[in-house]
Design a protein around this motif. Sequence first.
Motif, PDB file in Angstrom:
ATOM      1  N   SER A  14       0.800  -1.222   0.000  1.00 45.52           N
ATOM      2  CA  SER A  14       0.000   0.000   0.000  1.00 45.52           C
ATOM      3  C   SER A  14       0.836   1.277   0.000  1.00 45.52           C
ATOM      4  O   SER A  14       0.286   2.352  -0.218  1.00 45.52           O
ATOM      5  CB  SER A  14      -0.977  -0.006   1.170  1.00 45.52           C
ATOM      6  OG  SER A  14      -0.274   0.023   2.367  1.00 45.52           O
ATOM      7  N   ASP A  62       6.133  -2.093   3.204  1.00 46.44           N
ATOM      8  CA  ASP A  62       6.482  -3.387   2.607  1.00 46.44           C
ATOM      9  C   ASP A  62       7.656  -3.145   1.662  1.00 46.44           C
ATOM     10  O   ASP A  62       7.532  -2.386   0.706  1.00 46.44           O
ATOM     11  CB  ASP A  62       5.284  -3.944   1.825  1.00 46.44           C
ATOM     12  CG  ASP A  62       4.058  -4.141   2.707  1.00 46.44           C
ATOM     13  OD1 ASP A  62       4.123  -4.961   3.630  1.00 46.44           O
ATOM     14  OD2 ASP A  62       3.037  -3.447   2.476  1.00 46.44           O
ATOM     15  N   ASP A  80       1.923  -0.335   7.027  1.00 47.83           N
ATOM     16  CA  ASP A  80       3.309  -0.782   7.162  1.00 47.83           C
ATOM     17  C   ASP A  80       4.101  -0.491   5.882  1.00 47.83           C
ATOM     18  O   ASP A  80       3.535  -0.234   4.826  1.00 47.83           O
ATOM     19  CB  ASP A  80       3.348  -2.286   7.502  1.00 47.83           C
ATOM     20  CG  ASP A  80       2.699  -3.132   6.419  1.00 47.83           C
ATOM     21  OD1 ASP A  80       1.998  -2.577   5.554  1.00 47.83           O
ATOM     22  OD2 ASP A  80       2.892  -4.354   6.429  1.00 47.83           O
TER      23      ASP A  80
HETATM   24 MG    MG Z   1       1.221  -3.302   3.691  1.00 49.64          MG
END
Ligand code: MG
Length: 342
Positions: free
Chosen positions: A62, A75, A73
């Motif tokens: 995202s 990634d 978070d």
């Molecule tokens: Mg994520």
Amino acid sequence: QLEPLPALTPEFLCVLNDVCVKCYTDFAPDELEVSVREHILQDLEGFVRRQFSGARLRLFGSSKNGFGFRQSDLDICMVLDGQDTMDDIDCITIIESLARLLKKHPDLKNILPITTAKVPIVKFYHVRTGLEGDISLYNTLALHNTHLLATYGAFDNRVKILCYVMKVFAKVCDIGDASRGSLSSYAYTLMVLFFLQQRNPPVIPVLQEIYDAQKKPEVLVDGWNVYFYDDLKTLPSRWSEYGGNTESVGELWLGLLRFYTEDFDFREHVICIRQRARLTTFNKQWTSKYIVIEDPFDLNHNLGAGLSRKMTNFIMKAFINGRTVFGTPIKVLSPIYPNQVE
Ligand code: MG
Ligand code: ATP
């Protein structure tokens, strides 16, 4: 047995629409927050290169697909220059030594290598921003599915808003944490895209089915074809149903809740965004699970495979409640926040 929903007034649809748009405007990160993520990435890449000189770090998920929250978070995928793949044993060794290295980084805490997962990662917490993140190795398909999601999101603003609404809904109902046995954000995003493709008329095309050549081009990554049509400028002229659907986001959101509670036959069909024709659970030999979501590239991967029967019921109940809550007109008490059910 589902209760029939009452007819919706234009006023209520307007409220529903505003609530949906608010999910996007309230939770999407601003430019500064996006650039902070890039900055952390640059800094980490520099740091990791002290030990792994050919290391390249890339953001996915995202942070890059356009459906990120301020607190989503980080990634991160790491690859080494001049090396196309890495076997599982090397992955684990590198994740372990990466964890030892990251422990020396002054801005990071809670370094935790997880080498037993399907994709080995090292988790971290970035102290100054309060962001959590993880680094995986050669997670190349994830980079491609991130680009696929980003392309759908950029095609029509309603896609983006609905993906936010779905993620807020999943968080509020506590059904959006794959590490605790439910479905990942990625899986819910695929559910939104599938609904928008199946809507009549559709809101979005099936990008993996649009191509210029006679035959579908083949772009192989880890043995899977990751081709999709990603030229947004020429897409409207390539898709005959372009512009056919003019529903508001509010209508679509309620439509989605109704679709997954009233219309879609989970036993019979697979949630599959790579083709318009319905795919059956029987075709895939995936009949032992109730919620079946096929990854758009890794066709052996069912994102619902880890769901227990109990969790499946919990998720379906959240959708059924959502249908009632969002589908029942409310009396508008205050101009901003209606809060009383009629
Ligand atoms: Mg994520
Ligand atoms: P969030 O804002 O909740 O972090 P996200 O879009 O980053 O949402 P994650 O669940 O963190 O979603 O997943 C990040 C990326 O990892 C996805 O975009 C996808 O590329 C990949 N991914 C996550 N779960 C799976 C899965 N079960 N199978 C394959 N790829 C996955």
